[in-house]
Design a protein around this motif. Sequence first.
Motif, PDB file in Angstrom:
ATOM      1  N   LEU A  12       0.870  -1.184  -0.047  1.00  0.00           N
ATOM      2  CA  LEU A  12      -0.005  -0.001  -0.055  1.00  0.00           C
ATOM      3  C   LEU A  12       0.958   1.345  -0.076  1.00  0.00           C
ATOM      4  O   LEU A  12       2.193   1.392   0.487  1.00  0.00           O
ATOM      5  CB  LEU A  12      -0.932   0.000   1.283  1.00  0.00           C
ATOM      6  N   PRO A  13       0.284   2.405  -0.558  1.00  0.00           N
ATOM      7  CA  PRO A  13       1.074   3.510  -0.609  1.00  0.00           C
ATOM      8  C   PRO A  13       1.142   4.281   0.708  1.00  0.00           C
ATOM      9  O   PRO A  13       0.869   5.669   0.691  1.00  0.00           O
ATOM     10  CB  PRO A  13       0.373   4.439  -1.773  1.00  0.00           C
ATOM     11  N   ILE A  14       1.298   3.615   1.844  1.00  0.00           N
ATOM     12  CA  ILE A  14       1.604   4.394   3.238  1.00  0.00           C
ATOM     13  C   ILE A  14       2.932   4.007   3.704  1.00  0.00           C
ATOM     14  O   ILE A  14       3.541   3.145   3.228  1.00  0.00           O
ATOM     15  CB  ILE A  14       0.426   3.817   4.073  1.00  0.00           C
ATOM     16  N   SER A  15       3.147   4.597   4.745  1.00  0.00           N
ATOM     17  CA  SER A  15       4.479   4.518   5.728  1.00  0.00           C
ATOM     18  C   SER A  15       4.264   2.690   6.255  1.00  0.00           C
ATOM     19  O   SER A  15       3.156   2.857   6.799  1.00  0.00           O
ATOM     20  CB  SER A  15       4.855   5.302   6.449  1.00  0.00           C
ATOM     21  N   LEU A  16       5.278   2.122   6.099  1.00  0.00           N
ATOM     22  CA  LEU A  16       5.119   0.673   6.707  1.00  0.00           C
ATOM     23  C   LEU A  16       5.005   0.809   8.152  1.00  0.00           C
ATOM     24  O   LEU A  16       5.985   1.189   8.776  1.00  0.00           O
ATOM     25  CB  LEU A  16       6.130  -0.192   6.084  1.00  0.00           C
ATOM     26  N   PRO A  17       3.939   0.311   8.722  1.00  0.00           N
ATOM     27  CA  PRO A  17       3.924   0.256  10.348  1.00  0.00           C
ATOM     28  C   PRO A  17       4.934  -0.676  10.895  1.00  0.00           C
ATOM     29  O   PRO A  17       5.213  -1.796  10.016  1.00  0.00           O
ATOM     30  CB  PRO A  17       2.365   0.249  10.476  1.00  0.00           C
ATOM     31  N   LEU A  18       5.333  -0.622  12.047  1.00  0.00           N
ATOM     32  CA  LEU A  18       6.177  -1.836  12.705  1.00  0.00           C
ATOM     33  C   LEU A  18       5.425  -2.411  13.852  1.00  0.00           C
ATOM     34  O   LEU A  18       5.155  -1.966  14.703  1.00  0.00           O
ATOM     35  CB  LEU A  18       7.379  -0.978  13.377  1.00  0.00           C
ATOM     36  N   LEU A  19       4.428  -3.473  13.272  1.00  0.00           N
ATOM     37  CA  LEU A  19       3.707  -4.266  14.325  1.00  0.00           C
ATOM     38  C   LEU A  19       4.387  -5.065  14.881  1.00  0.00           C
ATOM     39  O   LEU A  19       3.735  -5.682  15.849  1.00  0.00           O
ATOM     40  CB  LEU A  19       2.682  -4.708  13.201  1.00  0.00           C
ATOM     41  N   LEU A  20       5.492  -5.818  14.627  1.00  0.00           N
ATOM     42  CA  LEU A  20       6.000  -6.862  15.275  1.00  0.00           C
ATOM     43  C   LEU A  20       6.820  -6.405  16.618  1.00  0.00           C
ATOM     44  O   LEU A  20       6.558  -7.121  17.579  1.00  0.00           O
ATOM     45  CB  LEU A  20       7.047  -7.613  14.460  1.00  0.00           C
ATOM     46  N   PRO A  21       7.405  -5.118  16.701  1.00  0.00           N
ATOM     47  CA  PRO A  21       7.772  -4.604  18.047  1.00  0.00           C
ATOM     48  C   PRO A  21       6.616  -4.337  18.859  1.00  0.00           C
ATOM     49  O   PRO A  21       6.673  -4.820  20.130  1.00  0.00           O
ATOM     50  CB  PRO A  21       8.326  -3.251  17.572  1.00  0.00           C
ATOM     51  N   ILE A  22       5.354  -3.972  18.439  1.00  0.00           N
ATOM     52  CA  ILE A  22       4.247  -3.734  19.142  1.00  0.00           C
ATOM     53  C   ILE A  22       3.653  -5.217  19.644  1.00  0.00           C
ATOM     54  O   ILE A  22       3.214  -5.342  20.694  1.00  0.00           O
ATOM     55  CB  ILE A  22       3.092  -2.898  18.464  1.00  0.00           C
ATOM     56  N   LEU A  23       3.878  -6.366  18.826  1.00  0.00           N
ATOM     57  CA  LEU A  23       3.406  -7.460  19.206  1.00  0.00           C
ATOM     58  C   LEU A  23       4.173  -8.010  20.382  1.00  0.00           C
ATOM     59  O   LEU A  23       3.440  -8.570  21.247  1.00  0.00           O
ATOM     60  CB  LEU A  23       3.293  -8.289  17.933  1.00  0.00           C
ATOM     61  N   ALA A  24       5.333  -7.682  20.199  1.00  0.00           N
ATOM     62  CA  ALA A  24       6.216  -8.022  21.350  1.00  0.00           C
ATOM     63  C   ALA A  24       6.190  -7.445  22.680  1.00  0.00           C
ATOM     64  O   ALA A  24       5.953  -7.850  23.841  1.00  0.00           O
ATOM     65  CB  ALA A  24       7.732  -7.676  21.032  1.00  0.00           C
ATOM     66  N   VAL A  25       5.634  -6.061  22.661  1.00  0.00           N
ATOM     67  CA  VAL A  25       5.170  -5.492  23.609  1.00  0.00           C
ATOM     68  C   VAL A  25       3.981  -5.993  24.159  1.00  0.00           C
ATOM     69  O   VAL A  25       3.575  -6.283  25.445  1.00  0.00           O
ATOM     70  CB  VAL A  25       4.955  -3.840  23.503  1.00  0.00           C
ATOM     71  N   ALA A  26       2.917  -6.553  23.438  1.00  0.00           N
ATOM     72  CA  ALA A  26       1.867  -6.935  23.835  1.00  0.00           C
ATOM     73  C   ALA A  26       2.044  -8.491  24.580  1.00  0.00           C
ATOM     74  O   ALA A  26       1.173  -8.699  25.592  1.00  0.00           O
ATOM     75  CB  ALA A  26       0.874  -7.292  22.524  1.00  0.00           C
ATOM     76  N   GLY A  27       2.866  -9.248  24.064  1.00  0.00           N
ATOM     77  CA  GLY A  27       3.206 -10.390  24.678  1.00  0.00           C
ATOM     78  C   GLY A  27       3.719 -10.167  26.225  1.00  0.00           C
ATOM     79  O   GLY A  27       3.205 -10.811  27.044  1.00  0.00           O
ATOM     80  N   GLY A  28       4.607  -9.207  26.301  1.00  0.00           N
ATOM     81  CA  GLY A  28       5.030  -8.938  27.744  1.00  0.00           C
ATOM     82  C   GLY A  28       3.924  -8.228  28.447  1.00  0.00           C
ATOM     83  O   GLY A  28       3.767  -8.446  29.631  1.00  0.00           O
ATOM     84  N   THR A  29       3.053  -7.544  27.752  1.00  0.00           N
ATOM     85  CA  THR A  29       2.255  -6.867  28.677  1.00  0.00           C
ATOM     86  C   THR A  29       1.159  -7.896  29.305  1.00  0.00           C
ATOM     87  O   THR A  29       0.622  -7.648  30.262  1.00  0.00           O
ATOM     88  CB  THR A  29       1.236  -5.614  27.928  1.00  0.00           C
ATOM     89  N   LEU A  30       0.599  -8.813  28.488  1.00  0.00           N
ATOM     90  CA  LEU A  30      -0.318  -9.668  28.887  1.00  0.00           C
ATOM     91  C   LEU A  30       0.249 -10.798  29.675  1.00  0.00           C
ATOM     92  O   LEU A  30      -0.603 -11.282  30.249  1.00  0.00           O
ATOM     93  CB  LEU A  30      -1.115  -9.944  27.588  1.00  0.00           C
ATOM     94  N   GLU A  31       1.400 -11.303  29.321  1.00  0.00           N
ATOM     95  CA  GLU A  31       1.849 -12.419  29.901  1.00  0.00           C
ATOM     96  C   GLU A  31       3.047 -12.384  30.930  1.00  0.00           C
ATOM     97  O   GLU A  31       3.514 -13.324  31.553  1.00  0.00           O
ATOM     98  CB  GLU A  31       2.418 -13.571  28.989  1.00  0.00           C
ATOM     99  N   GLY A  32       3.570 -11.166  31.043  1.00  0.00           N
ATOM    100  CA  GLY A  32       4.716 -10.949  31.881  1.00  0.00           C
ATOM    101  C   GLY A  32       5.976 -10.962  31.338  1.00  0.00           C
ATOM    102  O   GLY A  32       6.245 -11.214  30.178  1.00  0.00           O
ATOM    103  N   ALA A  33       7.046 -10.424  31.977  1.00  0.00           N
ATOM    104  CA  ALA A  33       8.413 -10.152  31.414  1.00  0.00           C
ATOM    105  C   ALA A  33       9.023 -11.323  30.958  1.00  0.00           C
ATOM    106  O   ALA A  33       9.749 -11.439  29.871  1.00  0.00           O
ATOM    107  CB  ALA A  33       9.487  -9.503  32.816  1.00  0.00           C
TER     108      ALA A  33
ATOM    109  N   PHE B  49       8.031 -14.269  29.517  1.00  0.00           N
ATOM    110  CA  PHE B  49       7.453 -14.645  28.341  1.00  0.00           C
ATOM    111  C   PHE B  49       7.526 -13.521  27.389  1.00  0.00           C
ATOM    112  O   PHE B  49       7.730 -13.913  26.144  1.00  0.00           O
ATOM    113  CB  PHE B  49       5.794 -14.858  28.600  1.00  0.00           C
ATOM    114  N   GLY B  50       7.411 -12.072  27.803  1.00  0.00           N
ATOM    115  CA  GLY B  50       7.685 -11.262  26.931  1.00  0.00           C
ATOM    116  C   GLY B  50       9.206 -11.316  26.007  1.00  0.00           C
ATOM    117  O   GLY B  50       9.314 -10.985  25.071  1.00  0.00           O
ATOM    118  N   ALA B  51       9.837 -11.532  26.939  1.00  0.00           N
ATOM    119  CA  ALA B  51      11.450 -11.557  26.652  1.00  0.00           C
ATOM    120  C   ALA B  51      11.543 -12.759  25.195  1.00  0.00           C
ATOM    121  O   ALA B  51      11.890 -12.319  24.319  1.00  0.00           O
ATOM    122  CB  ALA B  51      12.336 -11.804  27.574  1.00  0.00           C
ATOM    123  N   VAL B  52      11.063 -13.743  25.716  1.00  0.00           N
ATOM    124  CA  VAL B  52      11.015 -14.904  24.698  1.00  0.00           C
ATOM    125  C   VAL B  52      10.444 -14.610  23.385  1.00  0.00           C
ATOM    126  O   VAL B  52      10.744 -14.788  22.316  1.00  0.00           O
ATOM    127  CB  VAL B  52      10.768 -16.164  25.292  1.00  0.00           C
TER     128      VAL B  52
END
Length: 167
Positions: A31-52, A54-57
């Motif tokens: 798409l003609p938009i700037s490419l968002p960085l969703l994988l760092p946000i998913l890593a944050v979601a893992g840490g937020t929801l499951e703890g440190a 799990f979030g690190a792995v």
Amino acid sequence: MTRHDIILKWTAYLAALALTAVVNYYVLGPLPISLPLLLPILAVAGGTLEGAPFGAVYGGACGAVMSSLGYLGPGCILSLSAFGWLSGLTTQYLLRRDVWGHLICSLFAALIWEGWTVGARLLSRTASLEVLLHTAAPELLWTLALALPVYWAGRFCCIHYGRIYHE
């Protein structure tokens, strides 16, 4: 949790990782938009929801996928692992493990990521600050705009396959 529960949990989270990567790079990429960085946000979601821990792995797994797509190599793995770990610690001791905690951690992770990339390119004299900010600002805005759907993917895994208790 039994071994079967742990296998189901990791399978669900890895499926969310694969789905997020496909959406990020193969649906939003052309798409003609700037490419968002969703994988760092998913890593944050893992840490937020499951703890440190799990979030690190999980952040390391997100970083491995992102580095296999051409970002930073091993530095990406370490960065995303740190994002997952720090967001897990932050939501354990400072913030709630809910959408607001995720959004605050996502904001800081995205700002750190964009600041690092702009700073590194500025130091290597790849481009001027104006050009770099012209690229980084829309990327940051798209990343933050899509932080909620990424959180919902992680929350689905957490509710159905993750922690025993939920807020």
